[in-house]
Design a protein around this motif. Structure first.
Motif, PDB file in Angstrom:
ATOM      1  N   LEU A 119     -10.688  -6.019   0.329  1.00  0.00           N
ATOM      2  CA  LEU A 119     -11.004  -4.712   0.892  1.00  0.00           C
ATOM      3  C   LEU A 119     -10.760  -4.721   2.400  1.00  0.00           C
ATOM      4  O   LEU A 119     -10.281  -3.733   2.972  1.00  0.00           O
ATOM      5  N   GLY A 120     -11.043  -5.843   3.056  1.00  0.00           N
ATOM      6  CA  GLY A 120     -10.798  -5.974   4.491  1.00  0.00           C
ATOM      7  C   GLY A 120      -9.323  -5.852   4.823  1.00  0.00           C
ATOM      8  O   GLY A 120      -8.948  -5.215   5.818  1.00  0.00           O
ATOM      9  N   SER A 121      -8.491  -6.436   3.998  1.00  0.00           N
ATOM     10  CA  SER A 121      -7.049  -6.353   4.215  1.00  0.00           C
ATOM     11  C   SER A 121      -6.558  -4.921   4.036  1.00  0.00           C
ATOM     12  O   SER A 121      -5.721  -4.436   4.810  1.00  0.00           O
ATOM     13  N   VAL A 122      -7.095  -4.239   3.036  1.00  0.00           N
ATOM     14  CA  VAL A 122      -6.728  -2.837   2.836  1.00  0.00           C
ATOM     15  C   VAL A 122      -7.158  -2.023   4.051  1.00  0.00           C
ATOM     16  O   VAL A 122      -6.389  -1.224   4.583  1.00  0.00           O
ATOM     17  N   SER A 123      -8.360  -2.244   4.524  1.00  0.00           N
ATOM     18  CA  SER A 123      -8.890  -1.507   5.661  1.00  0.00           C
ATOM     19  C   SER A 123      -8.030  -1.715   6.909  1.00  0.00           C
ATOM     20  O   SER A 123      -7.655  -0.767   7.594  1.00  0.00           O
ATOM     21  N   THR A 124      -7.704  -2.969   7.192  1.00  0.00           N
ATOM     22  CA  THR A 124      -6.882  -3.299   8.364  1.00  0.00           C
ATOM     23  C   THR A 124      -5.512  -2.632   8.282  1.00  0.00           C
ATOM     24  O   THR A 124      -5.046  -2.006   9.237  1.00  0.00           O
ATOM     25  N   ASN A 125      -4.874  -2.754   7.143  1.00  0.00           N
ATOM     26  CA  ASN A 125      -3.531  -2.207   6.989  1.00  0.00           C
ATOM     27  C   ASN A 125      -3.539  -0.691   6.903  1.00  0.00           C
ATOM     28  O   ASN A 125      -2.614  -0.035   7.378  1.00  0.00           O
ATOM     29  N   MET A 126      -4.598  -0.138   6.340  1.00  0.00           N
ATOM     30  CA  MET A 126      -4.686   1.318   6.253  1.00  0.00           C
ATOM     31  C   MET A 126      -4.819   1.922   7.648  1.00  0.00           C
ATOM     32  O   MET A 126      -4.234   2.970   7.926  1.00  0.00           O
ATOM     33  N   ARG A 127      -5.542   1.259   8.554  1.00  0.00           N
ATOM     34  CA  ARG A 127      -5.637   1.759   9.934  1.00  0.00           C
ATOM     35  C   ARG A 127      -4.252   1.833  10.572  1.00  0.00           C
ATOM     36  O   ARG A 127      -3.925   2.798  11.272  1.00  0.00           O
ATOM     37  N   ILE A 128      -3.439   0.827  10.326  1.00  0.00           N
ATOM     38  CA  ILE A 128      -2.075   0.803  10.865  1.00  0.00           C
ATOM     39  C   ILE A 128      -1.251   1.948  10.280  1.00  0.00           C
ATOM     40  O   ILE A 128      -0.538   2.650  10.996  1.00  0.00           O
ATOM     41  N   LEU A 129      -1.364   2.155   8.968  1.00  0.00           N
ATOM     42  CA  LEU A 129      -0.591   3.204   8.308  1.00  0.00           C
ATOM     43  C   LEU A 129      -1.047   4.598   8.733  1.00  0.00           C
ATOM     44  O   LEU A 129      -0.224   5.505   8.866  1.00  0.00           O
ATOM     45  N   LEU A 130      -2.336   4.754   8.951  1.00  0.00           N
ATOM     46  CA  LEU A 130      -2.850   6.043   9.433  1.00  0.00           C
ATOM     47  C   LEU A 130      -2.356   6.313  10.851  1.00  0.00           C
ATOM     48  O   LEU A 130      -1.910   7.416  11.174  1.00  0.00           O
ATOM     49  N   LYS A 131      -2.438   5.295  11.690  1.00  0.00           N
ATOM     50  CA  LYS A 131      -2.016   5.448  13.085  1.00  0.00           C
ATOM     51  C   LYS A 131      -0.516   5.745  13.185  1.00  0.00           C
ATOM     52  O   LYS A 131      -0.088   6.534  14.021  1.00  0.00           O
ATOM     53  N   SER A 132       0.264   5.134  12.309  1.00  0.00           N
ATOM     54  CA  SER A 132       1.706   5.333  12.352  1.00  0.00           C
ATOM     55  C   SER A 132       2.144   6.646  11.712  1.00  0.00           C
ATOM     56  O   SER A 132       3.304   7.030  11.828  1.00  0.00           O
TER      57      SER A 132
ATOM     58  N   ILE B  98       0.846  -1.206   0.000  1.00  0.00           N
ATOM     59  CA  ILE B  98       0.000   0.000   0.000  1.00  0.00           C
ATOM     60  C   ILE B  98       0.874   1.245   0.000  1.00  0.00           C
ATOM     61  O   ILE B  98       0.627   2.189  -0.760  1.00  0.00           O
ATOM     62  N   ILE B  99       1.904   1.270   0.839  1.00  0.00           N
ATOM     63  CA  ILE B  99       2.816   2.409   0.866  1.00  0.00           C
ATOM     64  C   ILE B  99       3.430   2.619  -0.516  1.00  0.00           C
ATOM     65  O   ILE B  99       3.472   3.739  -1.031  1.00  0.00           O
ATOM     66  N   GLY B 100       3.916   1.544  -1.107  1.00  0.00           N
ATOM     67  CA  GLY B 100       4.512   1.637  -2.438  1.00  0.00           C
ATOM     68  C   GLY B 100       3.542   2.190  -3.464  1.00  0.00           C
ATOM     69  O   GLY B 100       3.890   3.060  -4.263  1.00  0.00           O
ATOM     70  N   LEU B 101       2.306   1.696  -3.440  1.00  0.00           N
ATOM     71  CA  LEU B 101       1.295   2.171  -4.383  1.00  0.00           C
ATOM     72  C   LEU B 101       0.989   3.645  -4.166  1.00  0.00           C
ATOM     73  O   LEU B 101       0.915   4.423  -5.123  1.00  0.00           O
TER      74      LEU B 101
END
Length: 146
Positions: free
Chosen positions: A47-60, A23-26
């Motif tokens: 979409l669930g995987s994107v959602s889960t990982n996006m929460r981590i990236l937003l929080k970080s 996701i970061i790369g994209l």
């Protein structure tokens, strides 16, 4: 896509999931903010995987949410200070190691070993140098960006 996969492997080695790295790369190569659906479709993940990982990236602090007036969909971009956040997270990992070393220095039977204590002191000295250097570098980077 090769660059995105290389970013994924890099971030996976830093403790994130491979999908978070993808996701970061994209987001880094995208000209426009992307929705979760666009990310999922492009990376061929759920979409669930994107959602889960996006929460981590937003929080970080690596990603940011963007909204478009009149559009209820959330869009995402790489945070403008993402590289600073990555540096800070690296420092936090090193400081975690520092805490472990300091605990080790309190163990009585380890205190008796001059070799072990020398290793611990050298590691602490290197960690302190890293912290000081990173703080200087971040200050210089911030002044260049202004």
């Amino acid at each position: 896509m090769q660059l995105i996969e290389e970013m994924a492997l890099h971030h996976e080695n830093q403790g994130l999931s491979r999908i978070a790295g993808r996701i970061i790369g994209l987001l880094m190569v995208s000209q426009e903010p992307l929705s979760s659906e666009q990310i999922a479709t492009t990376l061929q993940v759920s979409l669930g995987s994107v959602s889960t990982n996006m929460r981590i990236l937003l929080k970080s602090g690596i990603a940011e949410k963007k909204s478009v007036t009149g559009d209820r969909v959330s869009y995402y971009i790489v945070a403008p200070d993402a590289i600073e956040e990555e540096f800070i997270q690296g420092l936090e990992r090193i400081l975690s190691l520092k805490n472990i070393i300091e605990k080790g220095m309190q163990i009585e039977n380890l205190k008796e070993s001059e070799l072990v204590m020398q290793r611990f002191h050298e590691m602490l000295e290197a960690i302190e140098l890293y912290r000081e250097s990173l703080n200087q570098m971040l200050a210089e980077w911030k002044s260049r960006r202004m």
